[in-house]
Design a protein around this motif. Structure first.
Motif, mmCIF file in Angstrom:
data_model
loop_
_atom_site.group_PDB
_atom_site.id
_atom_site.type_symbol
_atom_site.label_atom_id
_atom_site.label_comp_id
_atom_site.label_asym_id
_atom_site.label_seq_id
_atom_site.Cartn_x
_atom_site.Cartn_y
_atom_site.Cartn_z
ATOM 1 N N MET A 1 0.851 -1.203 0.000
ATOM 2 C CA MET A 1 0.000 0.000 0.000
ATOM 3 C C MET A 1 0.883 1.248 0.000
ATOM 4 S SD MET A 1 -2.911 1.189 2.761
ATOM 5 C CE MET A 1 -1.741 1.703 4.013
ATOM 6 N N THR A 2 0.469 2.237 -0.773
ATOM 7 C CA THR A 2 1.162 3.520 -0.837
ATOM 8 C C THR A 2 0.197 4.628 -0.441
ATOM 9 O OG1 THR A 2 2.603 2.754 -2.628
ATOM 10 C CG2 THR A 2 2.385 5.132 -2.352
ATOM 11 N N ARG A 3 0.656 5.527 0.411
ATOM 12 C CA ARG A 3 -0.181 6.661 0.823
ATOM 13 C C ARG A 3 0.486 7.966 0.413
ATOM 14 N NH1 ARG A 3 -1.985 7.684 6.411
ATOM 15 N NH2 ARG A 3 0.177 7.281 6.918
ATOM 16 N N LEU A 4 -0.299 8.818 -0.226
ATOM 17 C CA LEU A 4 0.161 10.128 -0.666
ATOM 18 C C LEU A 4 -0.693 11.198 -0.002
ATOM 19 C CD1 LEU A 4 0.333 9.289 -4.477
ATOM 20 C CD2 LEU A 4 2.239 9.219 -2.846
ATOM 21 N N PHE A 5 -0.057 12.237 0.500
ATOM 22 C CA PHE A 5 -0.785 13.397 1.007
ATOM 23 C C PHE A 5 -0.752 14.484 -0.073
ATOM 24 C CE2 PHE A 5 -0.406 12.835 5.924
ATOM 25 C CZ PHE A 5 -1.139 11.663 5.823
ATOM 26 N N HIS A 6 -1.921 14.914 -0.499
ATOM 27 C CA HIS A 6 -2.078 15.924 -1.554
ATOM 28 C C HIS A 6 -2.568 17.213 -0.896
ATOM 29 C CE1 HIS A 6 -4.805 17.304 -5.126
ATOM 30 N NE2 HIS A 6 -3.721 18.059 -5.033
ATOM 31 N N VAL A 7 -1.747 18.244 -0.957
ATOM 32 C CA VAL A 7 -2.035 19.511 -0.294
ATOM 33 C C VAL A 7 -1.886 20.641 -1.307
ATOM 34 C CG1 VAL A 7 0.360 19.803 0.455
ATOM 35 C CG2 VAL A 7 -1.478 20.916 1.755
ATOM 36 N N SER A 8 -2.578 21.731 -1.080
ATOM 37 C CA SER A 8 -2.518 22.826 -2.039
ATOM 38 C C SER A 8 -2.856 24.155 -1.379
ATOM 39 C CB SER A 8 -3.504 22.566 -3.191
ATOM 40 O OG SER A 8 -3.174 23.340 -4.325
ATOM 41 N N ASP A 9 -2.500 25.242 -2.066
ATOM 42 C CA ASP A 9 -2.949 26.594 -1.729
ATOM 43 C C ASP A 9 -2.742 26.931 -0.251
ATOM 44 O OD1 ASP A 9 -4.659 27.649 -4.318
ATOM 45 O OD2 ASP A 9 -4.645 25.472 -4.145
ATOM 46 N N PRO A 143 6.561 2.865 -16.494
ATOM 47 C CA PRO A 143 6.486 1.420 -16.744
ATOM 48 C C PRO A 143 5.044 0.920 -16.823
ATOM 49 C CG PRO A 143 8.128 1.894 -15.076
ATOM 50 C CD PRO A 143 7.407 3.180 -15.332
ATOM 51 N N ALA A 144 4.799 -0.008 -17.702
ATOM 52 C CA ALA A 144 3.458 -0.572 -17.866
ATOM 53 C C ALA A 144 2.985 -1.168 -16.548
ATOM 54 C CB ALA A 144 3.476 -1.640 -18.952
ATOM 55 N N GLY A 145 1.725 -0.912 -16.224
ATOM 56 C CA GLY A 145 1.147 -1.442 -15.000
ATOM 57 C C GLY A 145 1.161 -0.479 -13.834
ATOM 58 N N ASP A 146 1.992 0.559 -13.906
ATOM 59 C CA ASP A 146 2.026 1.555 -12.837
ATOM 60 C C ASP A 146 0.875 2.547 -12.996
ATOM 61 O OD1 ASP A 146 4.291 0.331 -11.988
ATOM 62 O OD2 ASP A 146 5.600 2.083 -12.178
ATOM 63 N N SER A 233 -5.767 -0.034 -7.859
ATOM 64 C CA SER A 233 -6.876 0.830 -7.469
ATOM 65 C C SER A 233 -6.411 1.852 -6.440
ATOM 66 C CB SER A 233 -8.031 -0.002 -6.898
ATOM 67 O OG SER A 233 -7.641 -0.645 -5.705
ATOM 68 N N PHE A 234 -7.156 2.933 -6.318
ATOM 69 C CA PHE A 234 -6.820 3.956 -5.331
ATOM 70 C C PHE A 234 -8.098 4.653 -4.865
ATOM 71 C CE2 PHE A 234 -6.602 5.861 -9.514
ATOM 72 C CZ PHE A 234 -7.171 7.123 -9.371
ATOM 73 N N SER A 235 -8.045 5.182 -3.653
ATOM 74 C CA SER A 235 -9.181 5.896 -3.069
ATOM 75 C C SER A 235 -8.696 7.216 -2.495
ATOM 76 C CB SER A 235 -9.844 5.062 -1.972
ATOM 77 O OG SER A 235 -8.922 4.792 -0.926
ATOM 78 N N THR A 236 -9.616 8.160 -2.398
ATOM 79 C CA THR A 236 -9.289 9.497 -1.906
ATOM 80 C C THR A 236 -10.250 9.892 -0.795
ATOM 81 O OG1 THR A 236 -8.643 10.106 -4.165
ATOM 82 C CG2 THR A 236 -8.911 11.899 -2.587
ATOM 83 N N ARG A 237 -9.713 10.485 0.244
ATOM 84 C CA ARG A 237 -10.573 11.080 1.265
ATOM 85 C C ARG A 237 -10.018 12.446 1.639
ATOM 86 N NH1 ARG A 237 -9.491 8.873 7.273
ATOM 87 N NH2 ARG A 237 -7.302 8.282 7.121
ATOM 88 N N ALA A 238 -10.907 13.389 1.834
ATOM 89 C CA ALA A 238 -10.514 14.723 2.274
ATOM 90 C C ALA A 238 -10.491 14.733 3.794
ATOM 91 C CB ALA A 238 -11.501 15.758 1.754
#
Length: 248
Positions: A1-9, A143-146, A233-238
């Protein structure tokens, strides 16, 4: 599992100190695999704002990629805007438009700001042909599959928020990125989070917008997005300051 934090502004110079401290605490405690910052680090692109922004990002202690927002171009110095627009970004040079590759996920930058436009509001988005071609080349090299996430400041098409981006050549850019294999486009600018699906020639691309950590909130409180990747697959939550999290 990979977790990314997406922040802005974050808008240093008009930042919400409690919000950026809250985000920093979440990063240090939860150790995401990377932080994606989609623009408007500063309010007026002043040197002291960039200095504060650089110190904050470097203090997170995680891999970071940063996109340039419209507020990050000099507003009051036209010479600097047209001739040396990114000079004050030097403290952040290693992070700017930095491609990331994290366990089956590639983050590809796309520039959507412009020093000048043939319209009154230069804050709106614009995708140039060279910027798009550079991003497409990076997408096609994954790379294919990523999974492929494209990071830019302005939403390429509207996400149903109160504020708009009106990105010129945005729909064409989105279609080209989808054909090249992009799975999602991560953006900021509108100060409210969203996650919507967009169909391009039978292919689904997710449009994911982050909120703000500044005092310039719109419909929702300060927030950032947490993106969790599991396999293909991936999911997003605010995650809202003081209000918990909401799946997008």
């Amino acid at each position: 599992m990979t977790r990314l934090f997406h922040v802005s502004d974050v808008h240093f110079g008009c930042e919400d100190r409690a919000a950026i401290d809250w985000f920093g605490a979440r990063v240090r405690e939860e150790q995401p695999d990377a932080v994606i910052m989609t623009g408007d680090l500063t309010m007026h692109a002043r040197a002291k704002e960039f200095t504060a922004a650089a110190a904050w990002l470097q203090g997170l202690g995680r891999p970071v990629t940063v996109e340039v927002g419209n507020h990050d171009l000099p507003w009051f110095n036209l010479w600097a805007r047209f001739v040396t627009p990114y000079k004050r970004y030097r403290a952040l040079e290693a992070m700017i438009e930095r491609p990331l590759d994290r366990r089956g996920v590639a983050v590809v930058p796309l520039k959507t700001t412009a020093r000048f436009q043939w319209r009154l509001n230069w804050a709106k988005g614009y995708v140039s042909t060279p910027a798009l071609q550079e991003s497409l080349a990076q997408v096609e090299a994954v790379p294919a599959g990523d999974l492929v996430f494209v990071a830019c400041h302005h939403p390429l098409v509207e996400g149903g928020t109160r504020m708009t981006s009106e990105t010129r050549r945005g729909p064409e850019a989105l279609a080209a990125l989808a054909r090249a294999g992009a799975h999602a486009v991560l953006t900021g600018h509108v100060h409210d989070p969203f996650d919507v699906e967009h169909q391009v020639e039978g292919r689904t691309v997710r449009l994911i917008g982050a909120g703000t950590l500044s005092e310039r909130v719109r419909a929702r409180p300060p927030s950032f997005n947490e993106i969790t990747v599991e396999g293909a697959s991936f999911s997003t939550r605010a995650r809202f300051m003081g209000e918990g999290s909401v799946p997008l």
